[in-house]
Motif scaffolding. Sequence first.
Motif, PDB file in Angstrom:
ATOM      1  N   ALA A  13       0.847  -1.190   0.000  1.00  0.00           N
ATOM      2  CA  ALA A  13       0.000   0.000   0.000  1.00  0.00           C
ATOM      3  C   ALA A  13       0.885   1.243   0.000  1.00  0.00           C
ATOM      4  O   ALA A  13       1.967   1.243   0.595  1.00  0.00           O
ATOM      5  CB  ALA A  13      -0.896   0.005   1.234  1.00  0.00           C
ATOM      6  N   VAL A  14       0.437   2.276  -0.697  1.00  0.00           N
ATOM      7  CA  VAL A  14       1.140   3.559  -0.639  1.00  0.00           C
ATOM      8  C   VAL A  14       1.167   3.985   0.821  1.00  0.00           C
ATOM      9  O   VAL A  14       0.169   3.891   1.531  1.00  0.00           O
ATOM     10  CB  VAL A  14       0.431   4.615  -1.519  1.00  0.00           C
ATOM     11  CG1 VAL A  14       0.941   6.011  -1.219  1.00  0.00           C
ATOM     12  CG2 VAL A  14       0.612   4.272  -2.987  1.00  0.00           C
ATOM     13  N   GLY A  15       2.316   4.416   1.285  1.00  0.00           N
ATOM     14  CA  GLY A  15       2.474   4.821   2.676  1.00  0.00           C
ATOM     15  C   GLY A  15       3.034   3.732   3.567  1.00  0.00           C
ATOM     16  O   GLY A  15       3.380   3.982   4.716  1.00  0.00           O
ATOM     17  N   ALA A  16       3.142   2.494   3.059  1.00  0.00           N
ATOM     18  CA  ALA A  16       3.739   1.409   3.848  1.00  0.00           C
ATOM     19  C   ALA A  16       5.223   1.688   4.029  1.00  0.00           C
ATOM     20  O   ALA A  16       5.856   2.331   3.199  1.00  0.00           O
ATOM     21  CB  ALA A  16       3.533   0.067   3.145  1.00  0.00           C
ATOM     22  N   VAL A  17       5.772   1.210   5.107  1.00  0.00           N
ATOM     23  CA  VAL A  17       7.190   1.431   5.384  1.00  0.00           C
ATOM     24  C   VAL A  17       8.010   0.397   4.618  1.00  0.00           C
ATOM     25  O   VAL A  17       7.793  -0.806   4.755  1.00  0.00           O
ATOM     26  CB  VAL A  17       7.472   1.319   6.899  1.00  0.00           C
ATOM     27  CG1 VAL A  17       8.945   1.486   7.192  1.00  0.00           C
ATOM     28  CG2 VAL A  17       6.650   2.356   7.663  1.00  0.00           C
TER      29      VAL A  17
END
Length: 184
Positions: free
Chosen positions: A126-130
């Motif tokens: 997901a966009v924003g995952a580390v």
Amino acid sequence: MKALWLMLFCMSSPLWACLHASHGIHGMVLLQVENQLIASHLPFPAGKHAHQIVLQVSSDMPASVAQALKEKRLVTLEPQPFALKDLQQGKLKSFNAQVYLGHFERGGQDAGTVTVQVQQKLLDKAVGAVAEQNGVYHIPLKQGELLVKAISGEGAVDEILYQAKGKAAEQLYFESADFAPQEK
């Protein structure tokens, strides 16, 4: 007969529409790395398209597309609508797409229709995952690795590099998320 009417009602109801609302056009950049085709979903910073997905794919490409890939020019895919979740869950094994020399949403040249077979999902975040390491996902290949910059959200960049073993990294794709079209 009652079952037929119930089925027709359900198919025309707003609930049915909601179930299929996840279908959309999930554009992709197409790359040739180590003699294999790599497709990377062009994500939005938020919403249903906010997923970084990288696939190993196969397809018979027109000669002009094969040449453009060899020269590392921008090639994009505009697939027929499908549910991104089907791709993520491995249910979507192939899809038809218009292939473009350049960006399909920014004046790219239509090079024809192709059928793309999904060979393997290499990344799904997901966009924003580390990311694992320094904001970069590392995808091992036979002779090196793909380096995919983790997209953190609004204002981030979509960047893919290839690093052959013992060599400097080579940029394959770069785009500022600020230029991504707004989700409809």
